[in-house]
Write a protein that holds these residues in place. Structure first.
Motif, PDB file in Angstrom:
ATOM      1  N   MET A 263     -17.889  55.522  21.185  1.00 19.01           N
ATOM      2  CA  MET A 263     -17.821  56.862  20.708  1.00 19.01           C
ATOM      3  C   MET A 263     -16.743  57.139  19.767  1.00 19.01           C
ATOM      4  O   MET A 263     -15.596  56.075  19.569  1.00 19.01           O
ATOM      5  CB  MET A 263     -17.593  57.574  21.947  1.00 19.01           C
ATOM      6  N   ARG A 264     -16.677  58.003  19.008  1.00 22.23           N
ATOM      7  CA  ARG A 264     -15.535  58.526  18.000  1.00 22.23           C
ATOM      8  C   ARG A 264     -15.673  59.989  17.761  1.00 22.23           C
ATOM      9  O   ARG A 264     -16.867  60.383  17.510  1.00 22.23           O
ATOM     10  CB  ARG A 264     -15.741  57.801  16.747  1.00 22.23           C
ATOM     11  N   LEU A 265     -14.461  60.581  17.742  1.00 18.38           N
ATOM     12  CA  LEU A 265     -14.483  62.145  17.375  1.00 18.38           C
ATOM     13  C   LEU A 265     -13.903  62.056  15.990  1.00 18.38           C
ATOM     14  O   LEU A 265     -12.937  61.464  15.700  1.00 18.38           O
ATOM     15  CB  LEU A 265     -13.589  62.684  18.253  1.00 18.38           C
TER      16      LEU A 265
ATOM     17  N   MET B 204     -17.695  55.332  26.333  1.00 14.85           N
ATOM     18  CA  MET B 204     -18.075  56.077  27.255  1.00 14.85           C
ATOM     19  C   MET B 204     -19.033  55.645  27.950  1.00 14.85           C
ATOM     20  O   MET B 204     -20.139  55.829  27.229  1.00 14.85           O
ATOM     21  CB  MET B 204     -18.010  57.457  26.788  1.00 14.85           C
ATOM     22  N   GLY B 205     -19.248  55.236  29.235  1.00 16.93           N
ATOM     23  CA  GLY B 205     -20.401  54.630  29.745  1.00 16.93           C
ATOM     24  C   GLY B 205     -20.878  53.223  29.134  1.00 16.93           C
ATOM     25  O   GLY B 205     -21.929  52.994  29.223  1.00 16.93           O
TER      26      GLY B 205
ATOM     27  N   LEU C 186     -17.050  66.150  15.090  1.00 17.04           N
ATOM     28  CA  LEU C 186     -18.291  65.640  15.196  1.00 17.04           C
ATOM     29  C   LEU C 186     -18.151  64.382  15.784  1.00 17.04           C
ATOM     30  O   LEU C 186     -17.432  63.908  15.926  1.00 17.04           O
ATOM     31  CB  LEU C 186     -18.448  64.988  13.501  1.00 17.04           C
ATOM     32  N   ILE C 187     -19.174  64.295  16.785  1.00 19.14           N
ATOM     33  CA  ILE C 187     -19.217  63.371  17.783  1.00 19.14           C
ATOM     34  C   ILE C 187     -20.095  62.306  17.341  1.00 19.14           C
ATOM     35  O   ILE C 187     -21.194  62.434  16.896  1.00 19.14           O
ATOM     36  CB  ILE C 187     -19.657  63.881  19.147  1.00 19.14           C
ATOM     37  N   HIS C 188     -19.647  61.088  17.196  1.00 21.61           N
ATOM     38  CA  HIS C 188     -20.175  59.872  16.852  1.00 21.61           C
ATOM     39  C   HIS C 188     -20.637  59.205  18.305  1.00 21.61           C
ATOM     40  O   HIS C 188     -19.615  58.736  19.064  1.00 21.61           O
ATOM     41  CB  HIS C 188     -19.517  58.952  15.992  1.00 21.61           C
TER      42      HIS C 188
ATOM     43  N   ALA D  27     -17.715  70.412  28.719  1.00 24.73           N
ATOM     44  CA  ALA D  27     -17.665  69.119  29.285  1.00 24.73           C
ATOM     45  C   ALA D  27     -15.956  69.170  29.344  1.00 24.73           C
ATOM     46  O   ALA D  27     -15.219  69.302  28.383  1.00 24.73           O
ATOM     47  CB  ALA D  27     -18.135  68.101  28.560  1.00 24.73           C
ATOM     48  N   VAL D  28     -15.277  68.009  30.322  1.00 23.82           N
ATOM     49  CA  VAL D  28     -14.052  67.654  30.246  1.00 23.82           C
ATOM     50  C   VAL D  28     -13.921  66.095  30.019  1.00 23.82           C
ATOM     51  O   VAL D  28     -14.770  65.554  31.041  1.00 23.82           O
ATOM     52  CB  VAL D  28     -13.478  68.046  31.309  1.00 23.82           C
ATOM     53  N   TRP D  29     -13.254  65.584  28.850  1.00 24.42           N
ATOM     54  CA  TRP D  29     -13.138  64.311  28.778  1.00 24.42           C
ATOM     55  C   TRP D  29     -11.761  63.858  28.786  1.00 24.42           C
ATOM     56  O   TRP D  29     -10.851  64.653  28.393  1.00 24.42           O
ATOM     57  CB  TRP D  29     -13.759  63.905  27.417  1.00 24.42           C
ATOM     58  N   ILE D  30     -11.423  63.049  29.436  1.00 28.78           N
ATOM     59  CA  ILE D  30      -9.865  62.381  29.672  1.00 28.78           C
ATOM     60  C   ILE D  30      -9.745  61.163  28.533  1.00 28.78           C
ATOM     61  O   ILE D  30     -10.506  60.106  28.674  1.00 28.78           O
ATOM     62  CB  ILE D  30      -9.631  61.952  30.872  1.00 28.78           C
TER      63      ILE D  30
END
Length: 74
Positions: A70-72, A65-66, A10-12, A49-52
């Protein structure tokens, strides 16, 4: 690493849940301690998408991010 390939997250964004993604692949980045995380964003249409990210970010720690928090969440 507790989050791995095939997991749903879940992306916060800005402390609010905004959507789901499936982790497709995790590979080491050229920079030590960082990982290239390929995700499939579960939206219409689905998008890759690719996130580092660092390992702790994959395990639920906050990151930006930007400039946005954010939190996963597995």
């Amino acid at each position: 690493m507790s989050t791995g390939s095939g997991d749903l997250v879940l992306i916060h964004h800005l402390n609010r849940p905004v959507g789901y993604a499936r982790v497709e692949d995790i590979t080491a980045d050229a920079k030590p301690g960082w990982w290239q995380v390929r995700v499939l964003l579960l939206q219409v249409p689905a998008q890759e998408a690719v996130w580092i990210l660092r390992e702790e970010y994959l395990n639920g720690a906050d990151f930006t991010m930007g400039g946005d928090s954010m939190r996963l969440e597995r």
